[in-house]
Scaffold this motif. Sequence first.
Motif, PDB file in Angstrom:
ATOM      1  N   UNK A  41       0.778  -1.266   0.013  1.00 50.46           N
ATOM      2  CA  UNK A  41      -0.185  -0.024   0.030  1.00 50.46           C
ATOM      3  C   UNK A  41       0.889   1.218  -0.282  1.00 50.46           C
ATOM      4  N   UNK A  42       2.057   1.089   0.707  1.00 48.03           N
ATOM      5  CA  UNK A  42       3.090   2.542   0.671  1.00 48.03           C
ATOM      6  C   UNK A  42       3.808   2.621  -0.667  1.00 48.03           C
ATOM      7  N   UNK A  58      -3.853  -1.561  -3.878  1.00 48.45           N
ATOM      8  CA  UNK A  58      -3.988  -1.676  -2.364  1.00 48.45           C
ATOM      9  C   UNK A  58      -3.894  -0.402  -1.864  1.00 48.45           C
ATOM     10  N   UNK A  59      -4.954  -0.153  -1.073  1.00 44.11           N
ATOM     11  CA  UNK A  59      -5.272   1.351  -0.511  1.00 44.11           C
ATOM     12  C   UNK A  59      -5.374   0.904   0.882  1.00 44.11           C
ATOM     13  N   UNK A  60      -4.757   1.576   1.957  1.00 43.33           N
ATOM     14  CA  UNK A  60      -4.892   1.355   3.455  1.00 43.33           C
ATOM     15  C   UNK A  60      -5.027   2.893   3.981  1.00 43.33           C
ATOM     16  N   UNK A  61      -5.789   3.255   4.626  1.00 45.04           N
ATOM     17  CA  UNK A  61      -5.860   4.755   5.106  1.00 45.04           C
ATOM     18  C   UNK A  61      -4.910   4.723   6.244  1.00 45.04           C
ATOM     19  N   UNK A  62      -4.116   5.616   6.247  1.00 45.23           N
ATOM     20  CA  UNK A  62      -2.889   5.702   7.145  1.00 45.23           C
ATOM     21  C   UNK A  62      -2.168   4.629   7.502  1.00 45.23           C
ATOM     22  N   UNK A  63      -1.545   4.005   6.807  1.00 48.22           N
ATOM     23  CA  UNK A  63      -1.063   2.749   6.926  1.00 48.22           C
ATOM     24  C   UNK A  63      -0.248   2.495   8.172  1.00 48.22           C
ATOM     25  N   UNK A  64       0.341   3.696   8.747  1.00 45.93           N
ATOM     26  CA  UNK A  64       1.128   3.506   9.887  1.00 45.93           C
ATOM     27  C   UNK A  64       0.202   3.157  11.193  1.00 45.93           C
ATOM     28  N   UNK A  72      -3.912   7.915  -4.048  1.00 48.76           N
ATOM     29  CA  UNK A  72      -3.958   6.748  -3.396  1.00 48.76           C
ATOM     30  C   UNK A  72      -2.517   6.044  -3.544  1.00 48.76           C
ATOM     31  N   UNK A  73      -1.752   6.744  -4.650  1.00 44.78           N
ATOM     32  CA  UNK A  73      -0.511   5.980  -5.196  1.00 44.78           C
ATOM     33  C   UNK A  73       0.770   6.684  -4.707  1.00 44.78           C
ATOM     34  N   UNK A  74       0.573   7.684  -4.039  1.00 46.42           N
ATOM     35  CA  UNK A  74       1.402   8.632  -3.427  1.00 46.42           C
ATOM     36  C   UNK A  74       1.886   8.302  -2.272  1.00 46.42           C
ATOM     37  N   UNK A  75       3.250   8.010  -1.879  1.00 43.60           N
ATOM     38  CA  UNK A  75       3.786   7.627  -0.328  1.00 43.60           C
ATOM     39  C   UNK A  75       4.759   8.624  -0.138  1.00 43.60           C
TER      40      UNK A  75
END
Length: 572
Positions: free
Chosen positions: A55-56, A63-69, A518-521
């Motif tokens: 996701x990151x 794959x999208x996860x809100x606030x993955x950390x 979604x794709x920018x990390x």
Amino acid sequence: SSIPHHIHKGNQDRRKPSTKRINICDAEFDDFRAMIMPHAYNMSIWLCDFYVPVAKDGSRTDVVIPKPDRFCDIVRDYGNDPCKRLIRMYNGSYALKEGVLQNTILENNNENDKDGDVTIDTITRTPIDENSETDSSIDGYAKIETDTIVTAGNQNFLAIENHRKTRTSNFYSWYEGKTTTAKLLPNVDVNGTILDFAIVGFAKCGTTSMEANLGHIAPMPIGDICTPVHQTVYYSYMNWPKQYGTNKTLRGTKCPRDVGNLDDFSTYLPKTNIIVGIRHPIRFFESFWNMLADHNGLKRPSPYNVTDHCGENERRCNFECTSGNLVCLHRTRFHLPLARIGKTLLTHEERQLLAPNDKDGGSKLTNHNITNTIFLYELEQIKEDYLWDDLAYLLNVSSIPHHIHKGNQDRRKPSTKRINICDAEFDDFRAMIMPHAYNMSIWLCDFYVPVAKDGSRTDVVIPKPDRFCDIVRDYGNDPCKRLIRMYNGSYALKEGVLQNTILENNNENDKDGDVTIDTITRTPIDENSETDSSIDGYAKIETDTIVTAGNQNFLAIENHRKTRTSNFYSWY
């Protein structure tokens, strides 16, 4: 553009609850939970170590996860029994606790650990093979007993306490000449800690609250005692117990400016635990500036007058601040003093995050190789029980009372020179601090925190390091919510807000134009670089245009949705 989300459904069945309902935490279900928990633990590892990275990954959009950390901060707790009755064993199974952590012994039954020095501080989460007999998880103790005593490291709690009660008798032997107290001997605490802790920074980061609570177990004044270590040891043994309690066996001190000068601790008192607190650099500056304003301590009328870096040969230099100023833009760079301590490798990649364009940063940053253990916390954590539990363990005490929370309690009339750092007039000033704050968050979470989580290291301790990172990663965001990060790493004023706006992708390296939210990390950046894949890395936000998603027009998508029913049978 948005989704209303005020509805939160649960089980709203109004019928009479069945007698077959269960409380999963009842003792009768301990064995059942013990069958689920190994799966829950492995799930947490797989999700955070393998799924979340997808996701990151800036090259992935599937794959999208809100606030993955934050997601991981929650998911990692899956490895703990929510009923708090089971504990994880070395072979990955779960068994009933026979006691609680406080005032108990944690027996290390890992046969592969020959030197027996596995401690809570050194043990980190490691994915396990369920058939394996060993595991380095903090929960991986085979037995907890309530009728024995606390151990810390590989030292007996009572032995340490006895050392503390008797060490005063050796006081003069710690000094050169054995009769004067002018200078301590190098490595004088080789046979046992002399000064148990030193709170060394950063100012306005909870150091007074830390000192006030530790004052329950160590006699010391509530204030900054910034004297050489030789004098500090003298005061802590000969003066302060008379004033603040002879029954307190620990010894400690506080000087928030010592974080930049720990060489004497490393030389003379390498067993002293160094305590350091941090907070968002913007809020640090505002708090420090206003404190000085209230105490007539400001030497300059505006924050814009304290942006210069200390000259090469300038004498009146405080924390990289010019002309004797106590607060300045460059003092907000907490990661530089932390890096100079020397707990990380200081690779080229790291140094690109350590103010590489400043005369004291980047390749010019020096490594002091401080050997003392560092206890690092974020200000938001200071009210959490787990911080004090970890600190108590480090200091080899059963607990630390921690009900005192100090702030600026000055009763004098607030100065007219106080500032609200979020006022529009300080946008440009915050924009000068924010690139340092962003790089600090990356350096801390990507280079410093892994040291604390390394099972072979005991010299860096961070309470709940994943939670710490969840807080620290927000340093890259303007706390006033007025600035946005640009592709070259600088910050500029937003021209609108995210909702009902267009995010224009001006990254010339992105040829296909498919960069989306979604794709920018988050990616560490070179301050001289023109490109960056941060979610905040949009060059412009406009309020008079429409939302785009992917590379498709919002209205076109909406029109498709309204008309697609007419094509229904063609889909079959």
